[in-house]
Design a protein around this motif. Structure first.
Motif, PDB file in Angstrom:
ATOM      1  N   LEU A  25      45.385  12.601  25.962  1.00 29.95           N
ATOM      2  CA  LEU A  25      46.448  11.600  25.871  1.00 29.95           C
ATOM      3  C   LEU A  25      47.294  11.811  24.616  1.00 29.95           C
ATOM      4  O   LEU A  25      48.536  11.735  24.655  1.00 29.95           O
ATOM      5  CB  LEU A  25      45.848  10.190  25.879  1.00 29.95           C
ATOM      6  N   ASP A  26      46.625  12.107  23.488  1.00 26.69           N
ATOM      7  CA  ASP A  26      47.370  12.361  22.248  1.00 26.69           C
ATOM      8  C   ASP A  26      48.249  13.606  22.380  1.00 26.69           C
ATOM      9  O   ASP A  26      49.370  13.651  21.849  1.00 26.69           O
ATOM     10  CB  ASP A  26      46.403  12.528  21.072  1.00 26.69           C
ATOM     11  N   LEU A  27      47.734  14.631  23.065  1.00 26.29           N
ATOM     12  CA  LEU A  27      48.538  15.834  23.285  1.00 26.29           C
ATOM     13  C   LEU A  27      49.782  15.522  24.119  1.00 26.29           C
ATOM     14  O   LEU A  27      50.881  15.984  23.831  1.00 26.29           O
ATOM     15  CB  LEU A  27      47.700  16.901  23.998  1.00 26.29           C
ATOM     16  N   LEU A  28      49.590  14.707  25.158  1.00 29.19           N
ATOM     17  CA  LEU A  28      50.709  14.352  26.029  1.00 29.19           C
ATOM     18  C   LEU A  28      51.747  13.510  25.288  1.00 29.19           C
ATOM     19  O   LEU A  28      52.957  13.652  25.507  1.00 29.19           O
ATOM     20  CB  LEU A  28      50.178  13.594  27.251  1.00 29.19           C
ATOM     21  N   LYS A  29      51.280  12.629  24.383  1.00 29.22           N
ATOM     22  CA  LYS A  29      52.204  11.780  23.613  1.00 29.22           C
ATOM     23  C   LYS A  29      53.040  12.605  22.641  1.00 29.22           C
ATOM     24  O   LYS A  29      54.146  12.199  22.263  1.00 29.22           O
ATOM     25  CB  LYS A  29      51.425  10.710  22.836  1.00 29.22           C
ATOM     26  N   SER A  30      52.526  13.751  22.230  1.00 26.85           N
ATOM     27  CA  SER A  30      53.268  14.566  21.260  1.00 26.85           C
ATOM     28  C   SER A  30      54.322  15.456  21.920  1.00 26.85           C
ATOM     29  O   SER A  30      55.106  16.094  21.222  1.00 26.85           O
ATOM     30  CB  SER A  30      52.300  15.443  20.468  1.00 26.85           C
ATOM     31  N   LEU A  31      54.327  15.521  23.255  1.00 26.94           N
ATOM     32  CA  LEU A  31      55.255  16.411  23.955  1.00 26.94           C
ATOM     33  C   LEU A  31      56.560  15.697  24.284  1.00 26.94           C
ATOM     34  O   LEU A  31      56.616  14.462  24.378  1.00 26.94           O
ATOM     35  CB  LEU A  31      54.622  16.920  25.262  1.00 26.94           C
ATOM     36  N   GLY A  32      57.620  16.483  24.501  1.00 24.29           N
ATOM     37  CA  GLY A  32      58.893  15.945  24.946  1.00 24.29           C
ATOM     38  C   GLY A  32      58.934  15.792  26.453  1.00 24.29           C
ATOM     39  O   GLY A  32      58.019  16.241  27.169  1.00 24.29           O
ATOM     40  N   PRO A  33      59.976  15.171  27.004  1.00 23.89           N
ATOM     41  CA  PRO A  33      60.046  14.924  28.447  1.00 23.89           C
ATOM     42  C   PRO A  33      59.951  16.197  29.295  1.00 23.89           C
ATOM     43  O   PRO A  33      59.247  16.225  30.307  1.00 23.89           O
ATOM     44  CB  PRO A  33      61.400  14.233  28.622  1.00 23.89           C
ATOM     45  N   SER A  34      60.640  17.272  28.920  1.00 23.79           N
ATOM     46  CA  SER A  34      60.619  18.509  29.715  1.00 23.79           C
ATOM     47  C   SER A  34      59.230  19.134  29.724  1.00 23.79           C
ATOM     48  O   SER A  34      58.744  19.608  30.769  1.00 23.79           O
ATOM     49  CB  SER A  34      61.634  19.505  29.155  1.00 23.79           C
ATOM     50  N   ASN A  35      58.559  19.137  28.563  1.00 27.60           N
ATOM     51  CA  ASN A  35      57.213  19.705  28.492  1.00 27.60           C
ATOM     52  C   ASN A  35      56.218  18.866  29.285  1.00 27.60           C
ATOM     53  O   ASN A  35      55.276  19.398  29.881  1.00 27.60           O
ATOM     54  CB  ASN A  35      56.756  19.807  27.037  1.00 27.60           C
ATOM     55  N   ILE A  36      56.424  17.531  29.280  1.00 27.23           N
ATOM     56  CA  ILE A  36      55.534  16.658  30.057  1.00 27.23           C
ATOM     57  C   ILE A  36      55.656  16.995  31.546  1.00 27.23           C
ATOM     58  O   ILE A  36      54.658  17.108  32.275  1.00 27.23           O
ATOM     59  CB  ILE A  36      55.872  15.176  29.791  1.00 27.23           C
ATOM     60  N   GLU A  37      56.892  17.192  32.020  1.00 23.95           N
ATOM     61  CA  GLU A  37      57.091  17.529  33.433  1.00 23.95           C
ATOM     62  C   GLU A  37      56.447  18.872  33.765  1.00 23.95           C
ATOM     63  O   GLU A  37      55.822  19.036  34.825  1.00 23.95           O
ATOM     64  CB  GLU A  37      58.588  17.569  33.748  1.00 23.95           C
ATOM     65  N   MET A  38      56.564  19.825  32.855  1.00 24.13           N
ATOM     66  CA  MET A  38      55.969  21.138  33.089  1.00 24.13           C
ATOM     67  C   MET A  38      54.445  21.048  33.173  1.00 24.13           C
ATOM     68  O   MET A  38      53.811  21.678  34.030  1.00 24.13           O
ATOM     69  CB  MET A  38      56.390  22.093  31.972  1.00 24.13           C
ATOM     70  N   GLU A  39      53.857  20.245  32.286  1.00 28.01           N
ATOM     71  CA  GLU A  39      52.401  20.061  32.324  1.00 28.01           C
ATOM     72  C   GLU A  39      51.974  19.384  33.619  1.00 28.01           C
ATOM     73  O   GLU A  39      50.943  19.728  34.213  1.00 28.01           O
ATOM     74  CB  GLU A  39      51.951  19.225  31.116  1.00 28.01           C
ATOM     75  N   MET A  40      52.771  18.407  34.080  1.00 27.77           N
ATOM     76  CA  MET A  40      52.441  17.708  35.329  1.00 27.77           C
ATOM     77  C   MET A  40      52.502  18.672  36.528  1.00 27.77           C
ATOM     78  O   MET A  40      51.653  18.621  37.426  1.00 27.77           O
ATOM     79  CB  MET A  40      53.438  16.569  35.552  1.00 27.77           C
ATOM     80  N   ARG A  41      53.521  19.523  36.556  1.00 29.56           N
ATOM     81  CA  ARG A  41      53.629  20.479  37.658  1.00 29.56           C
ATOM     82  C   ARG A  41      52.462  21.470  37.649  1.00 29.56           C
ATOM     83  O   ARG A  41      52.023  21.948  38.697  1.00 29.56           O
ATOM     84  CB  ARG A  41      54.948  21.235  37.563  1.00 29.56           C
ATOM     85  N   GLY A  42      51.962  21.781  36.457  1.00 33.93           N
ATOM     86  CA  GLY A  42      50.851  22.732  36.344  1.00 33.93           C
ATOM     87  C   GLY A  42      49.518  22.184  36.777  1.00 33.93           C
ATOM     88  O   GLY A  42      48.525  22.918  36.812  1.00 33.93           O
TER      89      GLY A  42
END
Length: 717
Positions: free
Chosen positions: A610-627
């Motif tokens: 959760l802390d890793l996800l909070k540190s990311l920007g919107p584009s990186n969050i979407e990329m992580e979700m797609r992965g």
């Protein structure tokens, strides 16, 4: 070597001053008898001898390097004599250079200028450019020659302080630069006669000002300052723009011919429009005057407003109410226009000072028993009571927003009371009791004057530029002694060290969640989570337009088709049949977020991902979700782990808006996979139930708050 070289026999009189002459081995000696001896100390010979009839010589200075051998000598009565050393005679006199003794004099080297100062707290620069060798004032700086009695900020910009002193003058001091200082002069019964008689023989001067009030409205049209004088029934008006005493003397008509000895003005206030002055007398009368014309416009009460002396008067901001305080222990509210009594309240003790904060309608009352009460003029009830001073309260002032009340008393303490909490939040001691206090309308400075002190001290408001605790002081708090600024550098250093030690404060760190039952939002900015569902639109909008294609240059030799008729070869079109999109599949490298989600599936600890996800920007969050999906290199187990992380966030009720945003993006990206997998579908249905329960609870709270707010807005107070 510290050896005595020679002793001079003296001149049968005490020596008051010594000054080195421009000539070598020549010294001027000033005596108590008024003689000035110009003596050669090498041969022990007296070169010249002069005599002044004004008493002892207080200061001597020589004019140097501009061709004029002149010696200036000061006297105890403020006169300066200029002696011509070539002709050995008196050249001219500068009478009344200062109103008191000349304390120091110094010619500027190479310039026709002399700088003088005296015990009247004035420093003047004189220039010798006129006929006869006499000097005129080039520039001067002057303060009060006796301690100030009352100070108040003038206007709303916080740049001018009006100060009344025991010397009878009213002066304006600038907090920006001394060149903006100006003196409004000394109060006088008859200005013309006072000018003819001069300062020394002036019997028309008024006593010192005790209380005054000012208002900037109509300051360019008529007088805008009204002052009460010590033991005097007549109040004077002053004009700030003209820097002089005004045209009117305000006193009741029955005392116009004879002046009573035991009746005098004690309190004054000016309406916010600048048209009327309200004056209270020691016999209980309260009168209203028009400032423009000086005409008496009415009186409160049949004969008297109070049985005792008036201790304070105040007018509200809309000229609707006037509040008066009497020494018999009553506070009375009057209609300003009709002069009718509206309300009267009895106090526990006799009031000594009252002060109204017009913007908030809060009235502060200081009592003779050293306590303070705060009264709301809307409800006419006492809302706060403070105690803690051990001496007579001299003055009070409000902060501009009305949250703080700052008081000073004869116990040498200056205390700051927080009105919303009703607590003492600051207290310090000074070596001399503060006589008067005033807070800047901009809130940056507190100004104070002290017993037997000529200066006005500025205290900076540290809450404007540093972290200051406003927590209540403990009951056993012992205030520290704060040294006032002076010319001694050692004290300045000590004061700076005290400020540093006082500035230390334990910073309060807020916990991530105040309570487990409270729905808590994250502290992330909205840009991190609000636009997660709109990333496609944003990318499409931000996509740069395709640049114009450059036409292919024609070949030098255009190829032709062999045959009888010449024909050109048609260029073949390049067809990209192969797709450039590569299906990553198993080639995708696992990210840190993915690895921690896999680990959390067995440990049920979702804090790290959760802390890793909070540190990311919107584009990186979407990329992580797609992965997370199998076609992006993920697995069903990791998708299940992500849903459990959202469940954990909803259970603990923190990062509430992040849980909503992350879940919405996850559903948008992987809706088809979720509908075909029973394990994931079961987890999503559980999340749906949990979300619905939380939202019903929140909606109930919202509706309750909106109902209260609507009632408060519509209810008639």
């Amino acid at each position: 070597s510290s050896k005595l070289l020679y002793s001079f026999p003296g001149w049968c009189s005490a020596v008051t001053t010594l000054e080195q002459a421009p000539a070598v081995d020549v010294v001027a000696v000033g005596l108590v008898s008024g003689h000035i001896i110009v003596h050669n100390i090498k041969f022990d010979e007296t070169l010249m001898k002069f005599q002044q009839d004004w008493g002892p010589i207080t200061a001597i200075s020589f004019r140097t390097a501009d061709g004029h051998p002149v010696m200036a000598a000061g006297s105890p009565i403020g006169h300066i004599a200029l002696w011509d050393l070539e002709e050995k005679k008196l050249m001219c006199q500068m009478q009344d250079a200062h109103s008191t003794a000349i304390a120091g004099m110094s010619f500027v080297p190479g310039e026709p200028l002399i700088i003088t100062n005296g015990a009247d707290n004035a420093i003047r620069v004189w220039i010798f450019d006129g006929p006869g060798g006499t000097g005129r004032v080039l520039r001067s700086r002057m303060g009060h020659s006796a301690p100030p009695t009352k100070i108040r900020y003038y206007g709303q910009n916080g740049e001018q302080i009006l100060s009344a002193g025991q010397d009878g003058t009213l002066q304006s001091f600038s907090t920006v630069h001394e060149k903006f200082n100006k003196s409004l002069g000394r109060g006088s019964i008859n200005k013309k006669k006072s000018k003819k008689k001069g300062l020394k023989l002036d019997t028309m001067s008024l006593p010192p000002i005790t209380v005054f009030a000012s208002e900037v409205a109509h300051q360019s049209d008529w007088d805008n300052i009204v002052a009460c004088h010590q033991g005097y029934i007549t109040c004077t008006t002053w004009n700030y723009q003209k820097t002089s005493m005004g045209a009117h003397k305000l006193r009741p008509g029955e005392f116009s011919k004879h002046k009573p000895i035991d009746i005098y003005a004690t309190a004054v206030d000016i309406t916010s429009c600048g048209n009327f002055a309200v004056i209270g007398l020691s016999n209980g009368q309260v009168d209203v005057y028009n400032i423009q014309s000086g005409i008496h416009r009415g009186r409160y009460g049949k004969e008297k407003a109070h049985e005792g002396a008036i201790r304070g008067v105040a007018v509200d901001g809309l000229n609707q109410l006037i509040i008066t305080g009497g020494s018999e222990g009553l506070i009375k509210f009057w209609k300003f226009k009709t002069k009718d009594l509206v309300y009267s309240t009895e106090l526990s003790s006799s009031p000594s000072v009252i002060l109204l904060h017009r913007d908030s309608g809060i009235l502060a009352i200081a009592f003779d028993d050293f306590s303070i009460s705060v009264l709301d003029i809307e409800t006419r009830k006492i809302v706060r009571t403070f105690s803690g001073h051990h001496g007579r309260i001299n003055d009070m002032t409000f902060s501009p927003d009305g949250r703080w009340l700052i008081t000073s008393s004869m116990d040498c303490a200056i205390k700051t009371w927080d009105l919303p909490s009703g607590c003492l939040i600051d207290c310090f001691l000074v070596d001399s009791a503060a006589v008067s206090l005033t807070m800047s309308p901009t809130g940056d400075f507190l100004s104070s004057t002290h017993v037997d002190d000529l200066g006005i001290y500025l205290w900076s408001n540290r809450s404007l530029y540093s972290l200051v605790s406003l927590r209540p002081l403990p009951a056993d708090y012992e205030p520290s002694m704060v040294t006032r600024p002076s010319t001694c550098p050692v004290q300045d250093m000590a004061m700076a060290e005290d400020e540093e030690t006082c500035g230390e404060m334990i910073e309060y760190v807020s916990p991530e969640q105040l309570g487990e039952q409270l729905v808590t939002l994250s502290s992330l900015p909205e840009s991190r989570w609000k636009n997660l569902l709109s990333l496609d639109v944003i990318k499409k909008r931000n996509k740069p337009r395709e640049p114009p294609k450059v036409a292919k240059s024609a070949p030098f030799f255009i190829p032709t088709v062999p045959g009888l008729t010449p024909r050109y070869i048609v260029p073949e079109e390049e067809n990209d049949t192969q797709s450039k999109v590569v299906n990553l599949g198993e080639l995708a490298q696992k990210s840190d977020f993915y690895i921690h989600l896999e680990e959390a599936l067995s440990t049920n600890e979702f804090t790290v991902p959760l802390d890793l996800l909070k540190s990311l920007g919107p584009s990186n969050i979407e990329m992580e979700m797609r992965g997370l999906a199998p076609e992006g290199g993920g697995s069903m187990e990791v998708m299940l782990s992500f849903l459990r992380m959202i469940e954990m966030m909803l259970n603990k009720k923190y990062n509430f808006e992040l849980a909503q945003a992350y879940l919405a993006l996850f559903l948008k990206l992987h809706l088809k996979i979720l509908s075909s997998e029973p394990n994931l579908l079961e987890e999503v249905s559980r999340l749906s139930t949990q979300l619905e329960e939380t939202w019903i609870h929140l909606r109930t709270l919202f509706n309750q708050s909106l109902c209260v707010l609507t009632y408060m807005k519509s209810a008639l107070l």
